[in-house]
Design a protein around this motif. Structure first.
Motif, PDB file in Angstrom:
ATOM      1  N   PRO A 226       6.230   1.121   9.707  1.00  0.00           N
ATOM      2  CA  PRO A 226       5.158   0.462  10.207  1.00  0.00           C
ATOM      3  C   PRO A 226       6.097  -0.984  10.753  1.00  0.00           C
ATOM      4  N   LYS A 227       5.339  -1.623  11.976  1.00  0.00           N
ATOM      5  CA  LYS A 227       6.248  -2.735  12.690  1.00  0.00           C
ATOM      6  C   LYS A 227       5.172  -3.920  12.643  1.00  0.00           C
ATOM      7  N   ALA A 228       3.898  -3.504  12.845  1.00  0.00           N
ATOM      8  CA  ALA A 228       2.584  -4.744  12.978  1.00  0.00           C
ATOM      9  C   ALA A 228       2.397  -5.451  11.493  1.00  0.00           C
ATOM     10  N   LEU A 229       1.707  -6.470  11.462  1.00  0.00           N
ATOM     11  CA  LEU A 229       1.852  -7.045  10.297  1.00  0.00           C
ATOM     12  C   LEU A 229       0.402  -6.499   9.470  1.00  0.00           C
ATOM     13  N   SER A 230      -0.393  -6.095  10.071  1.00  0.00           N
ATOM     14  CA  SER A 230      -1.631  -5.150   9.841  1.00  0.00           C
ATOM     15  C   SER A 230      -1.419  -4.100   9.160  1.00  0.00           C
ATOM     16  N   VAL A 231      -0.478  -3.197   9.603  1.00  0.00           N
ATOM     17  CA  VAL A 231      -0.013  -1.847   9.040  1.00  0.00           C
ATOM     18  C   VAL A 231       0.665  -2.189   7.845  1.00  0.00           C
ATOM     19  N   ARG A 232       1.585  -3.336   7.853  1.00  0.00           N
ATOM     20  CA  ARG A 232       2.490  -3.322   6.708  1.00  0.00           C
ATOM     21  C   ARG A 232       1.678  -4.096   5.584  1.00  0.00           C
ATOM     22  N   VAL A 233       0.528  -4.605   5.836  1.00  0.00           N
ATOM     23  CA  VAL A 233      -0.523  -5.185   4.734  1.00  0.00           C
ATOM     24  C   VAL A 233      -0.938  -3.878   4.036  1.00  0.00           C
ATOM     25  N   ILE A 234      -1.286  -2.794   4.953  1.00  0.00           N
ATOM     26  CA  ILE A 234      -2.013  -1.724   4.236  1.00  0.00           C
ATOM     27  C   ILE A 234      -0.966  -1.001   3.700  1.00  0.00           C
ATOM     28  N   ALA A 235       0.145  -0.742   4.055  1.00  0.00           N
ATOM     29  CA  ALA A 235       1.300  -0.138   3.371  1.00  0.00           C
ATOM     30  C   ALA A 235       1.636  -0.790   2.160  1.00  0.00           C
ATOM     31  N   ALA A 236       1.748  -1.982   1.939  1.00  0.00           N
ATOM     32  CA  ALA A 236       1.903  -2.686   0.792  1.00  0.00           C
ATOM     33  C   ALA A 236       1.298  -2.551  -0.267  1.00  0.00           C
ATOM     34  N   VAL A 237      -0.193  -2.824   0.210  1.00  0.00           N
ATOM     35  CA  VAL A 237      -1.066  -2.529  -0.764  1.00  0.00           C
ATOM     36  C   VAL A 237      -1.208  -1.134  -1.280  1.00  0.00           C
ATOM     37  N   TRP A 238      -0.983  -0.040  -0.344  1.00  0.00           N
ATOM     38  CA  TRP A 238      -0.897   1.251  -0.956  1.00  0.00           C
ATOM     39  C   TRP A 238       0.387   1.493  -1.774  1.00  0.00           C
ATOM     40  N   TRP A 239       1.367   0.952  -1.543  1.00  0.00           N
ATOM     41  CA  TRP A 239       2.642   1.177  -2.490  1.00  0.00           C
ATOM     42  C   TRP A 239       2.213   0.475  -3.816  1.00  0.00           C
ATOM     43  N   LEU A 240       1.827  -0.811  -3.961  1.00  0.00           N
ATOM     44  CA  LEU A 240       1.278  -1.161  -5.306  1.00  0.00           C
ATOM     45  C   LEU A 240       0.427  -0.486  -5.930  1.00  0.00           C
ATOM     46  N   PHE A 241      -0.314   0.146  -5.288  1.00  0.00           N
ATOM     47  CA  PHE A 241      -1.597   1.229  -5.904  1.00  0.00           C
ATOM     48  C   PHE A 241      -0.605   2.289  -6.353  1.00  0.00           C
ATOM     49  N   THR A 242      -0.022   3.127  -5.714  1.00  0.00           N
ATOM     50  CA  THR A 242       0.894   4.047  -6.320  1.00  0.00           C
ATOM     51  C   THR A 242       1.913   3.956  -7.358  1.00  0.00           C
ATOM     52  N   ILE A 243       2.472   2.695  -7.287  1.00  0.00           N
ATOM     53  CA  ILE A 243       3.597   2.314  -8.471  1.00  0.00           C
ATOM     54  C   ILE A 243       2.681   2.097  -9.821  1.00  0.00           C
ATOM     55  N   THR A 244       1.639   1.576  -9.666  1.00  0.00           N
ATOM     56  CA  THR A 244       0.780   1.309 -10.741  1.00  0.00           C
ATOM     57  C   THR A 244       0.127   2.672 -11.318  1.00  0.00           C
ATOM     58  N   LEU A 245      -0.461   3.458 -10.289  1.00  0.00           N
ATOM     59  CA  LEU A 245      -0.953   4.806 -10.820  1.00  0.00           C
ATOM     60  C   LEU A 245       0.004   5.665 -11.353  1.00  0.00           C
ATOM     61  N   LEU A 246       1.166   5.646 -10.942  1.00  0.00           N
ATOM     62  CA  LEU A 246       2.259   6.444 -11.550  1.00  0.00           C
ATOM     63  C   LEU A 246       2.602   6.176 -12.842  1.00  0.00           C
ATOM     64  N   ALA A 247       2.739   4.743 -12.821  1.00  0.00           N
ATOM     65  CA  ALA A 247       2.995   4.353 -14.339  1.00  0.00           C
ATOM     66  C   ALA A 247       1.759   4.554 -15.330  1.00  0.00           C
ATOM     67  N   ALA A 248       0.590   4.498 -15.026  1.00  0.00           N
ATOM     68  CA  ALA A 248      -0.431   4.960 -15.782  1.00  0.00           C
ATOM     69  C   ALA A 248      -0.406   6.443 -16.177  1.00  0.00           C
ATOM     70  N   TYR A 249      -0.217   7.020 -15.104  1.00  0.00           N
ATOM     71  CA  TYR A 249      -0.211   8.570 -15.229  1.00  0.00           C
ATOM     72  C   TYR A 249       1.138   9.046 -16.174  1.00  0.00           C
ATOM     73  N   ILE A 250       2.298   8.381 -16.084  1.00  0.00           N
ATOM     74  CA  ILE A 250       3.493   8.889 -16.927  1.00  0.00           C
ATOM     75  C   ILE A 250       3.139   8.571 -18.385  1.00  0.00           C
ATOM     76  N   ALA A 251       2.514   7.264 -18.582  1.00  0.00           N
ATOM     77  CA  ALA A 251       2.353   6.733 -19.909  1.00  0.00           C
ATOM     78  C   ALA A 251       1.235   7.546 -20.603  1.00  0.00           C
ATOM     79  N   ASN A 252       0.278   8.049 -19.848  1.00  0.00           N
ATOM     80  CA  ASN A 252      -0.971   8.791 -20.584  1.00  0.00           C
ATOM     81  C   ASN A 252      -0.372  10.308 -20.530  1.00  0.00           C
ATOM     82  N   PHE A 253       0.468  10.651 -19.888  1.00  0.00           N
ATOM     83  CA  PHE A 253       0.908  12.151 -19.848  1.00  0.00           C
ATOM     84  C   PHE A 253       1.733  12.207 -21.290  1.00  0.00           C
ATOM     85  N   THR A 254       2.576  11.262 -21.372  1.00  0.00           N
ATOM     86  CA  THR A 254       3.289  11.090 -22.555  1.00  0.00           C
ATOM     87  C   THR A 254       2.384  11.103 -23.818  1.00  0.00           C
TER      88      THR A 254
END
Length: 484
Positions: A226-254
């Motif tokens: 992404p080059k535009a600020l608007s696209v980067r905002v959505i990308a950054a929020v999605w990255w934050l969402f996926t990192i937290t989600l993966l952490a919750a998945y790994i902890a619960n799966f363990t």
């Protein structure tokens, strides 16, 4: 003189009557029954000799110990009485025999062979009709005791989906599709990402947006970037969402793999009735057996019919026999949940199913005309209020499997990730707003050059960017005709 003598005679007579009345009242006062060192030969603690129940009553070094013994000692110290212990003759708690007479502890109290019975004796309506009970000193219910390896099952083929509930997976899929669509939409609307729709190629097609979102879920960087600020905002929020989600998945799966609670298919009494691998039963003549007999619940009736038809095979005589049978065969024992908790604490290969029904209590049984019922009830309440009953409970139910015990695991519900989904929604909305602002700024500058209104230019830009495929196809057809 005569009047004076008569007056003195009346006064002395009145004083004598009052003194006699006071002495009579003291003799009848129940508090006087608790005089120090008062020996009551008929205060008897009952326990079946072949049913020594850990931790209620046990014989250690020719002496009795256990929860009931400590409870009796506390009551004796509070009410100041002496007692002696007697073993119940027939080894039963108490039930109505075919002859109509009561057996066990209840029968001996009715025959006035004992004053009270201190034991894990369940308070039931049938027993309450013939004897009196004190306030319960322990609360319990009816549970299912199982051996862990007899109820284990092979892991599901889709076991990797177990850490999240179905609702959570549905919400995740919806969030993924919505985020990718917002990436696709914002990349088209933003002039910083796609400045010349008629001449430039937009790399953020819908398929590329789906690939970008999937790459973030796998923590991998993918193109287009992404080059535009608007696209980067959505990308950054999605990255934050996926990192937290993966952490919750790994902890619960363990936690899922280490807890083993997913290997317990028998969670309720209905599950017990449906399966065919395990036999199940209870103590013969116990209140648990009569609970299922008198219950109107269809599931409970099926359990009673099963046990009644197989009396000789599934009903046990003693609690120790029940625990031993659960440990050595494919057998599930239905009984007091508080006793099953102790068995699971002492034998680490045993487990109690989560469901508990028929809340009930253990009380001290006395004769119906006994003056001790109320006094004992008050004493039990005082012990509870002072925390002594909790102390005894912790003392005798101490687990030897604490180092092996684990918290029960459950799939992660959407409510636990509610804030994360809300953050993603706010980020998507912010990205769309920023893209609209970027497009409106470009439209305002273009309107000044072409001498048109800003709204008309903004509308044209929107139509051009959202219908680019149709315009491209028309331009290609026009160019083809011209070449022809």
């Amino acid at each position: 003189m005569d009047k004076g003598l008569h007056f003195m005679f009346c006064v002395i007579t009145t004083m004598l009557l009052l003194r006699e009345s006071s002495q009579t009242g003291e003799k009848n006062d129940p508090k006087m029954l608790a005089e120090p060192n008062l020996i009551l030969e008929r205060v008897i603690v009952y326990f079946p000799l072949d049913m020594q129940e850990d931790p209620y009553v046990m014989v250690r070094s020719a002496e009795l110990e256990g929860y009931c013994i400590d409870l009796l000692k506390a009551l004796a110290a509070m009410l100041r009485f002496s007692y002696k212990v007697k073993v119940v003759g027939d080894g039963q708690y108490g039930a109505v025999a075919p002859s109509g007479n009561w057996t066990g502890m209840i029968g001996e109290i009715l025959r006035q062979e004992a004053d009270i019975a201190v034991a894990p004796l369940t308070v039931t309506s049938a027993r309450e009709e013939v004897v009196s009970f004190t306030t319960p000193f322990l609360q319990t219910g009816i549970g299912i005791l199982l051996r862990k390896d007899t109820v284990s099952q092979e892991m599901s083929f889709f076991h990797f989906l177990a850490p999240f509930s179905k609702e959570t997976w549905t919400g995740l899929l919806f969030a993924y599709v919505l985020t990718c669509f917002c990436l696709f939409l914002v990349a088209r609307l933003s002039p910083c990402e796609w400045n010349e729709p008629k001449n430039e190629e937009n790399h953020f097609t819908f398929l590329n947006s789906l690939w970008f979102g999937a790459g973030a879920l796998a923590l991998q960087g993918v193109t287009p970037r992404p080059k535009a600020l608007s696209v980067r905002v959505i990308a950054a929020v999605w990255w934050l969402f996926t990192i937290t989600l993966l952490a919750a998945y790994i902890a619960n799966f363990t936690a899922l793999l280490s807890s083993g609670s997913e290997q317990l298919p028998i969670q309720t009494f209905e599950d017990l009735v449906k399966q065919r691998k395990l036999e199940f039963g209870t103590l013969d003549g116990s209140s648990t057996f009569y609970f299922f007999k008198n219950s109107k619940n269809p599931t409970h009736q099926m359990i009673y019919e099963y046990m009644d038809k197989r009396r000789d095979r599934v009903l046990v005589k003693t609690y120790q026999e029940a625990v031993q049978r659960v440990m050595e065969s494919n057998y599930a024992f239905i009984g007091e949940s508080i006793s099953q908790d102790l068995a699971a604490a002492r034998h680490c290969n045993l487990i109690r199913a989560p469901e508990v029904i028929g809340a009930r209590g253990f009380g001290i049984a006395t004769t119906q005309v006994s003056l001790w019922t109320k006094k004992l009830s008050i004493a039990v309440l005082k012990l509870r209020e002072s925390g002594d009953l909790d102390y005894l409970r912790n003392k005798w139910w101490e687990s030897s499997c604490l180092h092996k015990s684990r918290d029960r695991w459950s799939p992660l519900q959407p409510q636990a990730l509610g804030g994360l989904f809300l953050t993603l929604a706010i980020g998507l909305a912010l990205g769309v707003i920023v893209a609209m602002l970027e497009l409106s700024n470009k439209s305002r500058r273009a309107a000044g050059h072409v001498k048109k209104s800003c709204c008309s230019v903004f509308t044209e830009e929107m139509c051009t960017r959202l219908r680019i495929k149709e315009n491209t196809r028309q331009s290609q057809e026009t160019s083809g005709r011209a070449n022809a």
